[in-house]
Design a protein around this motif. Structure first.
Motif, PDB file in Angstrom:
ATOM      1  N   LEU A  72       0.822  -1.214   0.000  1.00 38.11           N
ATOM      2  CA  LEU A  72       0.000   0.000   0.000  1.00 38.11           C
ATOM      3  C   LEU A  72       0.856   1.264   0.000  1.00 38.11           C
ATOM      4  N   MET A  73       2.081   1.185   0.509  1.00 35.99           N
ATOM      5  CA  MET A  73       2.973   2.347   0.512  1.00 35.99           C
ATOM      6  C   MET A  73       3.341   2.777  -0.907  1.00 35.99           C
ATOM      7  N   GLU A  87      -4.030   3.008   8.695  1.00 32.55           N
ATOM      8  CA  GLU A  87      -5.456   3.022   8.997  1.00 32.55           C
ATOM      9  C   GLU A  87      -6.191   2.033   8.090  1.00 32.55           C
ATOM     10  N   LYS A  88      -5.799   1.954   6.832  1.00 35.64           N
ATOM     11  CA  LYS A  88      -6.400   0.996   5.905  1.00 35.64           C
ATOM     12  C   LYS A  88      -6.085  -0.434   6.337  1.00 35.64           C
ATOM     13  N   VAL A  89      -4.859  -0.671   6.779  1.00 43.61           N
ATOM     14  CA  VAL A  89      -4.475  -2.014   7.226  1.00 43.61           C
ATOM     15  C   VAL A  89      -5.266  -2.406   8.474  1.00 43.61           C
ATOM     16  N   ARG A  90      -5.426  -1.472   9.413  1.00 44.80           N
ATOM     17  CA  ARG A  90      -6.208  -1.763  10.623  1.00 44.80           C
ATOM     18  C   ARG A  90      -7.664  -2.085  10.267  1.00 44.80           C
ATOM     19  N   ASP A 120     -11.318  -3.436  -5.275  1.00 46.99           N
ATOM     20  CA  ASP A 120     -10.091  -2.637  -5.221  1.00 46.99           C
ATOM     21  C   ASP A 120     -10.112  -1.548  -4.156  1.00 46.99           C
ATOM     22  N   SER A 121     -11.196  -1.418  -3.419  1.00 51.93           N
ATOM     23  CA  SER A 121     -11.242  -0.374  -2.397  1.00 51.93           C
ATOM     24  C   SER A 121     -10.204  -0.618  -1.302  1.00 51.93           C
ATOM     25  N   GLU A 175      -5.499  -0.963  -9.206  1.00 51.48           N
ATOM     26  CA  GLU A 175      -5.327  -2.354  -9.618  1.00 51.48           C
ATOM     27  C   GLU A 175      -3.859  -2.778  -9.561  1.00 51.48           C
ATOM     28  N   ARG A 176      -2.966  -1.850  -9.839  1.00 51.64           N
ATOM     29  CA  ARG A 176      -1.527  -2.160  -9.814  1.00 51.64           C
ATOM     30  C   ARG A 176      -1.088  -2.607  -8.421  1.00 51.64           C
TER      31      ARG A 176
END
Length: 331
Positions: free
Chosen positions: A51-52, A63-66, A93-94, A100-101
């Motif tokens: 995600l980075m 926050e997305k990972v949590r 993909d949210s 998508e990459r």
């Protein structure tokens, strides 16, 4: 090969940082920030690293990972790499900021490390990740500037050096992530030149060398440098002239980043006296005369001390003589 280029500059840079009036406070802040990074399942560390690649702030990424962890939390089933892969295969993909990459990159990374887990006979996933992060082969690929051929993360398209380093730090590796802010601080400290500040490999090598001289884990040293980069004032105390002189033998191996000659008591060993040097010369001379070899060698080697070949023709071995019992027709 040994890189002596920045030795004295790194000694001076370490002195400047250690003598900052708020050094201890910066050290504590760096340790607290790293504490949050190394927690959680291996699958989520890989997910966070991918995600980075979005370029978003680290707080937004975490926050997305949590949110992902809380949404799919199951008391009866851990968030293993296979389970995370299965969830991501059916979700939209949210969870990847609509990119998508990043989705493809995450899936490939999870697959690569799942393959490594099977190679280690299903050792704990976090342990497998840590072994990869601190493994000699991984460090060698990075130091030789060929990360794109590294057998695991390096073969995933788009997974460049900063992301590889982010994952290595998250996995518990003794390294750091080169950043523009870190490069600016190292340039202010005199540890890298202006031309090197844009080279991630040069910044990484200098920062890891600085960590050795600060006697800190590389991730902690990296956080201190980033903390300094967030400030406006980059003024440092000036060290005494003798501090900038690199001690003999303190050189970094550019393949592994390990310091040569600083382990154990090497740096504390006294220089030989004139009498000692004379005794060593005498021992070498005796060895050259064949009186006392200085090392174990093949006695048939041409350069072995005291085993010079004799001149003259070598006698040929005689054919074995046949006895009566060997005669034809004998029983």
């Amino acid at each position: 090969m040994v890189d002596l280029l920045h030795g004295g500059a790194l000694e001076a840079a370490a002195w400047k940082i250690k003598n900052l009036p708020d050094y201890e406070a910066r050290l504590e802040r760096a340790a607290r920030r790293l504490d949050a990074l190394g927690r959680g399942p291996a699958a989520l560390k890989i997910y966070e690293t991918a995600l980075m690649a979005s370029g978003r702030p680290v707080e937004e990424v975490r926050e997305k990972v949590r949110a992902f962890e809380e949404t799919f939390e199951d008391d009866e089933e851990e968030m293993t790499i296979p389970r995370a892969s299965g969830i991501m295969n059916v979700e939209d993909d949210s969870w990847f900021f609509g990119d998508e990459r990043i989705r493809v990159m995450t899936g490939r990374l999870l697959g690569q490390f799942q393959h490594r887990v099977t190679q280690y006979n299903y050792v704990d996933e976090n342990e497998v990740l840590r072994r990869w992060a601190d493994g000699y082969d991984t460090r060698l690929f990075i130091r030789r500037r060929i990360h794109e051929t590294e057998p695991i993360a390096g073969v995933v398209p788009g997974f460049e050096l900063p992301l590889i380093q982010y994952l290595r730090v998250a996995a518990g590796g003794d390294t750091l992530v080169p950043t523009p802010g870190m490069a600016r601080v190292l340039m202010s400290l005199g540890a890298v030149g202006e031309g090197e500040a844009s080279d991630d490999y040069a910044v990484l090598g200098a920062a890891e060398g600085l960590a050795l001289r600060l006697e800190l884990p590389a991730p902690i040293a990296g956080e201190i440098l980033n903390d300094l980069a967030r400030g406006d004032n980059l003024e440092f105390p000036e060290p005494p002239a003798e501090v900038a002189e690199e001690p003999e033998g303190e050189a970094a191996d550019e393949a592994t980043g390990e310091v040569i000659g600083t382990g154990g008591t090497d740096s504390e060993e006294a220089k030989p006296s004139p009498d000692d040097r004379a005794a060593r010369r005498a021992a070498r001379n005796n060895a050259e005369r064949g009186e006392e070899p200085t090392r174990v060698q093949d006695p048939h080697a041409k350069d072995a001390p005291g085993t010079k070949e004799e001149e003259g023709e070598k006698p040929e071995a005689a054919a074995p003589q046949a006895g009566p019992e060997d005669a034809p027709g004998s029983e």
